[in-house]
Design an enzyme around this catalytic site. Structure first.
Site, PDB file in Angstrom:
ATOM      1  N   ASP A 151       0.860  -1.191   0.000  1.00  0.00           N
ATOM      2  CA  ASP A 151       0.000   0.000   0.000  1.00  0.00           C
ATOM      3  C   ASP A 151       0.888   1.230   0.000  1.00  0.00           C
ATOM      4  O   ASP A 151       1.181   1.800   1.049  1.00  0.00           O
ATOM      5  CB  ASP A 151      -0.880   0.035   1.258  1.00  0.00           C
ATOM      6  N   ARG A 159       3.650   3.034   3.141  1.00  0.00           N
ATOM      7  CA  ARG A 159       4.218   1.929   3.931  1.00  0.00           C
ATOM      8  C   ARG A 159       5.742   1.890   3.879  1.00  0.00           C
ATOM      9  O   ARG A 159       6.364   1.323   4.780  1.00  0.00           O
ATOM     10  CB  ARG A 159       3.674   0.596   3.425  1.00  0.00           C
ATOM     11  N   ARG A 220      -6.630  10.878   1.254  1.00  0.00           N
ATOM     12  CA  ARG A 220      -6.242   9.778   0.363  1.00  0.00           C
ATOM     13  C   ARG A 220      -6.950   9.878  -0.977  1.00  0.00           C
ATOM     14  O   ARG A 220      -6.553   9.222  -1.940  1.00  0.00           O
ATOM     15  CB  ARG A 220      -6.588   8.437   1.019  1.00  0.00           C
ATOM     16  N   LYS A 250      -9.249   1.424  -5.797  1.00  0.00           N
ATOM     17  CA  LYS A 250      -9.968   1.066  -4.590  1.00  0.00           C
ATOM     18  C   LYS A 250     -10.767   2.268  -4.080  1.00  0.00           C
ATOM     19  O   LYS A 250     -10.416   3.411  -4.369  1.00  0.00           O
ATOM     20  CB  LYS A 250      -8.987   0.559  -3.519  1.00  0.00           C
ATOM     21  N   HIS A 251     -11.894   2.023  -3.415  1.00  0.00           N
ATOM     22  CA  HIS A 251     -12.467   0.801  -2.867  1.00  0.00           C
ATOM     23  C   HIS A 251     -13.881   0.666  -3.440  1.00  0.00           C
ATOM     24  O   HIS A 251     -14.761   1.426  -3.049  1.00  0.00           O
ATOM     25  CB  HIS A 251     -12.530   0.847  -1.343  1.00  0.00           C
ATOM     26  N   HIS A 263     -12.353  -0.247   9.106  1.00  0.00           N
ATOM     27  CA  HIS A 263     -11.406  -1.031   9.890  1.00  0.00           C
ATOM     28  C   HIS A 263     -12.015  -1.450  11.227  1.00  0.00           C
ATOM     29  O   HIS A 263     -11.662  -2.496  11.771  1.00  0.00           O
ATOM     30  CB  HIS A 263     -10.130  -0.226  10.152  1.00  0.00           C
ATOM     31  N   ASP A 336     -10.597  -5.977   0.153  1.00  0.00           N
ATOM     32  CA  ASP A 336      -9.779  -5.210   1.084  1.00  0.00           C
ATOM     33  C   ASP A 336      -9.359  -6.202   2.171  1.00  0.00           C
ATOM     34  O   ASP A 336      -9.761  -7.370   2.171  1.00  0.00           O
ATOM     35  CB  ASP A 336     -10.594  -4.047   1.649  1.00  0.00           C
TER      36      ASP A 336
END
Length: 578
Positions: A151, A159, A220, A250-251, A263, A336
């Site tokens: 990611d 990341r 994002r 995404k998403h 999440h 995901d």
């Protein structure tokens, strides 16, 4: 890379809404600028690679690879787990607990996953040479070459941190209103990932952030205008392909209008089919048209699109009915992360894996109990609940992607190439140019440049002060304490101008800005996250939005504050308070 695939028949062309990426938009027709931009090769620029399609006759290498696989190997291809540790041959207790194999290489040989995803928290990321060695070792352990993914959206989701070039994130790029910046950013990131042995980036984010209170997307996203986001998404896909890596939009079907983080919970989005077509669909249509390799599902419920109450990840009406049948997309569909609470509320971890495949998924990302999920899918195939033909269709899609991006027969990464490519001077120059073009004047631009003694406070305040000649700093963390605010107030009394950096400002940062305003000094806010916070803050005279606290964005802010550049970015979202 392998040669181009036959073009996918795009059924969405006849149904695209006005202003989506299939038609010229103002963003596509942005005027040329005097700033130098990196060029892309003529061949790469001529056309994007088509979405790897499993509907056409498979390539000989794909068909031969599929035919040589056992049933357990085919099932393994449907999984992309996290493997733990910095080396493929290094033991780690988490690997033993989760896979019954001590090393990443051992887990790969045991279960034959289609890919792996790398994370710092799993011990996979510490340096460029280490990552090259890790990805080489993972590939050598696998009978069928792996998709190795990360990611690396840039901005808030990065990341690989300081290992790679600090490229501004999506909302900063959205502020430039120039799809060439989206393409250049993706190319830079893609080239560096490829040099490290990573062949797929789980980017770009195709969500249209229409909800200022969205806790999980925000900066994002490229913005709140579907047509502009679509143009940026399509350009980013092209940029990744220029670099020779796969990309993932995404998403799906859209995560931009939620107040719940998937999440930790299960968001419900009430968009009607017409609203979805107008707001959410255009960027995904653009991604498909530009040949995106993967579409990632969202753990969100859209009851107007599927009244079952199942999240989109488990919804056949959404993943097969809309994505495959309506949009004509025949590439890989991934979930995901399956360890997110949004997909685990209704069914157990084993049943989630099976239902996702039945809904239209090809790749199961990060199942929380790998052995349980793997066993459930294998049993479902043996029992006929998942047909052998359905299994082969998903494996063919994954192998076709690997062939299209040179994964099946491409060379392994080498440390020499990584040393030349990663954080190269050209890449850093490109990133800085994007950051400079993204700086957005929100309020009081006539108050620049700053004059006299400048004091900087707030998150990243010390770093920004270090980029301003003669400036002082009064440091705080992301949540300024009462004593830090008092210290900043005292320091402000000796300054002519106070600059306050903010990032997704909560009550503590708001108190800091108000306290600086009460000093009677000129106060300039530099917003380093989603700019919605500027509608909530009080007590400032001027404001700039730079969308990130990365060094490139802070350098751009410093240039704007001192008059070295004139901010020309445009807010990609409205500032109604959430």
């Amino acid at each position: 890379m392998a040669g181009p695939l036959p073009a996918v028949v795009l059924l969405m062309v006849a149904t695209m809404t006005a202003g989506c990426a299939g038609e010229p938009s103002r963003a596509d027709q942005a005027p040329s600028r005097t700033s130098a931009r990196p060029s892309t090769s003529t061949a790469a620029s001529a056309s994007a690679s088509a979405t790897p399609s499993a509907s056409a006759s498979p390539r000989p290498s794909v068909a031969a690879t599929l035919a040589a696989m056992s049933l357990p190997e085919k099932v393994g291809q449907l999984f992309m787990p996290v493997l733990y540790g910095p080396r493929a041959d290094g033991s780690h207790s988490e690997n033993q607990a989760r896979f019954g194999a001590a090393t990443p290489a051992g887990a790969i040989r045991k279960y034959h996953p289609g890919g792996v995803i790398l994370f710092p928290w799993a011990g996979n990321v510490s340096g460029a040479e280490q990552m090259v060695a890790l990805t080489r070792g993972l590939q050598k352990a696998s009978k069928t070459p792996l998709i190795i993914a990360v990611d690396q959206e840039n901005g808030v989701v990065s990341r690989l941190g300081p290992i790679v070039t600090d490229v501004p994130g999506s909302m900063a790029i959205g502020a430039t209103r120039d799809p060439r910046d989206a393409r250049a950013a993706a190319r830079v990131t893609g080239e560096e990932l490829r040099a490290l042995g990573i062949n797929v980036d789980f980017a770009p984010v195709a969500d249209v952030n229409v909800n200022p209170a969205n806790p999980v997307i925000g900066s994002r996203s490229y913005g709140s205008d579907p047509a502009r986001v679509a143009a940026m998404v399509g350009a980013a896909v092209d940029g990744f392909h220029d670099a020779g890596v796969g990309s993932a939009a995404k998403h799906f079907p859209g995560h931009g209008d939620t107040k719940v983080d998937s999440h930790s919970g299960l968001p419900v989005i009430g968009h009607t089919r017409a609203q979805w077509e107008r707001l959410d669909a255009p960027p995904f249509k653009a991604a498909a048209r530009h040949g995106v390799d993967i579409v990632m599902s969202a753990h969100v419920v859209m009851p107007k699109l599927d009244p079952s109450g199942d999240p989109a990840t488990l919804s056949k009406p959404i993943l097969t009915g809309l994505l495959r049948d309506k949009l004509g997309y025949d590439g890989v569909v991934t979930t995901d992360a399956l360890d997110m609470q949004g997909v685990r509320e209704k069914y157990g971890d084993a049943e989630v894996a099976v239902r996702a495949i039945l809904a239209g998924v090809d790749l199961l990302l990060m199942p929380p109990d790998f052995r349980k999920a793997y066993g459930a899918v294998l049993d479902a195939v043996k029992s006929g609940r998942i047909s052998r033909e359905r299994l082969d269709r998903s494996v063919t899609r994954l192998l076709t992607l690997k062939a299209a991006r040179g994964i099946l027969d491409g060379p392994l990464a080498g440390s020499g190439e990584a040393a030349k490519v990663v954080r190269s001077g050209e890449h850093r120059k490109t990133a800085q140019g994007i950051a400079d073009r993204s700086v957005t004047p929100v309020k009081g631009i006539k108050g620049l440049p700053v004059k006299g003694h400048v004091m900087v406070t707030g998150p990243a305040g010390k770093r920004l002060a270090g980029m301003l000649d003669g400036a002082s700093a009064s440091g705080t963390g992301d949540t300024p304490t009462a004593s830090q605010i008092a210290s900043a107030r005292s320091a402000a009394s000796r300054a002519d101008t106070v600059v306050v950096t903010t990032k997704d400002a909560g009550p503590a940062q708001a108190r800091l800005v108000s306290a600086m305003g009460e000093t009677g000094k000129k106060v300039i806010v530099v917003s380093m996250g989603a700019p919605y916070e500027l509608a909530r803050l009080r007590g400032y005279d001027s404001a700039l939005a730079v969308y990130s606290d990365g060094d490139a964005s802070l350098r751009a802010a410093a240039k704007a504050l001192t008059g070295a550049l004139t901010p020309k970015g445009v807010l990609p979202v409205g500032l109604a308070a959430g």
